[in-house]
Scaffold this active site. Structure first.
Site, mmCIF file in Angstrom:
data_model
loop_
_atom_site.group_PDB
_atom_site.id
_atom_site.type_symbol
_atom_site.label_atom_id
_atom_site.label_comp_id
_atom_site.label_asym_id
_atom_site.label_seq_id
_atom_site.Cartn_x
_atom_site.Cartn_y
_atom_site.Cartn_z
ATOM 1 N N GLY A 108 0.817 -1.223 0.000
ATOM 2 C CA GLY A 108 0.000 0.000 0.000
ATOM 3 C C GLY A 108 0.840 1.258 0.000
ATOM 4 N N CYS A 154 -1.154 3.559 -9.021
ATOM 5 C CA CYS A 154 -1.742 3.931 -7.730
ATOM 6 C C CYS A 154 -3.158 4.498 -7.924
ATOM 7 C CB CYS A 154 -0.832 4.880 -6.954
ATOM 8 S SG CYS A 154 -0.283 6.280 -7.877
ATOM 9 N N ILE A 197 6.416 -4.464 -16.255
ATOM 10 C CA ILE A 197 5.080 -4.240 -15.748
ATOM 11 C C ILE A 197 5.101 -4.057 -14.225
ATOM 12 C CG2 ILE A 197 3.810 -5.458 -17.542
ATOM 13 C CD1 ILE A 197 3.817 -7.973 -15.848
ATOM 14 N N ASN A 198 4.085 -3.392 -13.730
ATOM 15 C CA ASN A 198 3.856 -3.384 -12.297
ATOM 16 C C ASN A 198 3.190 -4.728 -11.950
ATOM 17 O OD1 ASN A 198 3.438 -2.479 -9.602
ATOM 18 N ND2 ASN A 198 3.391 -0.381 -10.371
ATOM 19 N N GLY A 215 9.243 -10.734 -12.991
ATOM 20 C CA GLY A 215 9.639 -12.136 -12.913
ATOM 21 C C GLY A 215 11.054 -12.468 -13.341
#
Ligand SMILES: Cc1cc2nc3c(=O)[nH]c(=O)nc-3n(C[C@H](O)[C@H](O)[C@H](O)COP(=O)(O)O)c2cc1C
Length: 320
Positions: free
Chosen positions: A77, A138, A201-202, A260
């Protein structure tokens, strides 16, 4: 600098294509603890910091991390100390490492992104920062919490706003969310907004449920999936963006491939798909020698094939 491993993002030279992925490694506390720090620093091309916001954020309810098959779910978060403390406490330490620093930024509205970028520019008296990585994953408070990154118009606005505050003093990287139908459309929107580079990527949205108490494991219920299981998604998205953007864009936009990566072959896959550099996150939690291992193996690969890394960027496209 090893010529064959060097790459450029805008006007910034990176001695290797290996970056820390935001939020997973490279904080000053982690780096100071490491015995193999010197080797890691030799292997890294740049630091990407954890997400920084205007004010301190305590993050989500615990538990915030759960291991899943071939990956990790997190719902940190965006916990952080706020931009002013970050500049006071972290930036001086990170500067000692003499690597380009990209600050990952998050905010709850377009104007807040702009204010944060302006604050960073004002706080960065010694030009310690090379660039900003905008985290468009976000939540947008003004739109009920949906991520900015799913809406091309909003992405364009956020990038424009940040760019207008820093002009050309900082390199702007836009970090894309994979939780969309057409990643290239979002990439193009970021380019229209004036981004200098894309990163992707996120994490992918995911969830895990405890079968004994029959409740979601994460305190926030939903989390972001990272680690080896997301690599094929990341490769596809870099490939897709590189292809569609090259078709319609005259200027080349560098892509930082993330998701990854565990070894040298994963890095090469991203480069061949179209990435100029790569970010490594979750694997660092498993193996803190990952950067030096990949660095050595990349050198060996390039030597064996008598290649430079720059020459390999996007090479998988000429075969298709
Ligand atoms: C614990 C954790 C914290 C993260 N924090 C951030 C963050 O602050 N900002 C951001 O843009 N991405 C963040 N990410 C996403 C990573 O930078 C990266 O995009 C993602 O984990 C995929 O790479 P990986 O599979 O190598 O971990 C975080 C990921 C993890 C696992």
């Amino acid at each position: 600098m090893n010529k064959s491993l060097g790459v450029r993002i805008k006007n910034i030279s990176l001695k290797t294509p290996l970056l820390t992925a935001s939020g997973t490694s490279g904080s000053k506390d982690e780096m100071n603890l490491l015995q193999n720090r010197k080797k890691i620093l030799e292997s890294l091309g740049a630091f990407v910091t954890k997400g920084v916001s205007m004010n301190e954020s305590l993050g989500n309810r615990e538990p915030r991390i759960v291991e899943v098959r071939s990956g990790l779910l997190n719902s940190i978060g965006l916990q952080n100390k706020g931009v002013r403390k970050f500049f006071e406490e972290d930036v001086p330490s990170l500067c000692q490492y003499k690597l380009p620093i990209f600050v990952n930024i998050s905010a709850g509205s377009v104007s807040e992104f702009g204010a944060l970028a302006e604050t960073i520019r004002n706080l960065d008296k010694h030009n310690a920062i090379s660039g900003l990585e905008i985290n468009v994953s976000c939540p947008n408070i003004k739109k009920g919490g949906a991520a900015f990154g799913v809406d091309p118009l909003l992405v364009e606005q956020v990038v424009k706003e940040v760019k207008s505050k820093v002009q050309d003093t900082l390199c702007i990287i836009t970090k894309l969310s994979p939780n969309v139908t057409d990643i290239a459309q979002i990439g193009k929107a970021a380019i229209n907004g004036g981004t200098d580079a894309l990163s992707m990527i996120n994490t992918l949205r995911g969830m895990a449920i405890d079968t004994e108490n029959r409740k979601p494991i994460l305190g926030n219920q939903i989390g972001g999936l990272s680690g080896p299981c997301i690599k094929p998604v990341g490769i596809y998205m870099v490939y897709e963006c590189f292809r569609k953007i090259s078709e319609c864009n005259k200027k080349e936009i560098p892509i930082i491939g993330i998701g990854g990566i565990s070894n040298c072959h994963d890095v090469l896959e991203y480069i061949l798909a179209g990435a100029t550099a790569t970010g490594i996150g979750t694997q660092w939690f498993i193996n803190n020698t990952v950067f030096e291992e990949i660095h050595n193996d990349l050198k060996e690969y390039l030597h064996k094939h008598n290649e430079t890394l720059e020459n390999l960027i996007g090479k998988a496209h000429s075969q298709s």
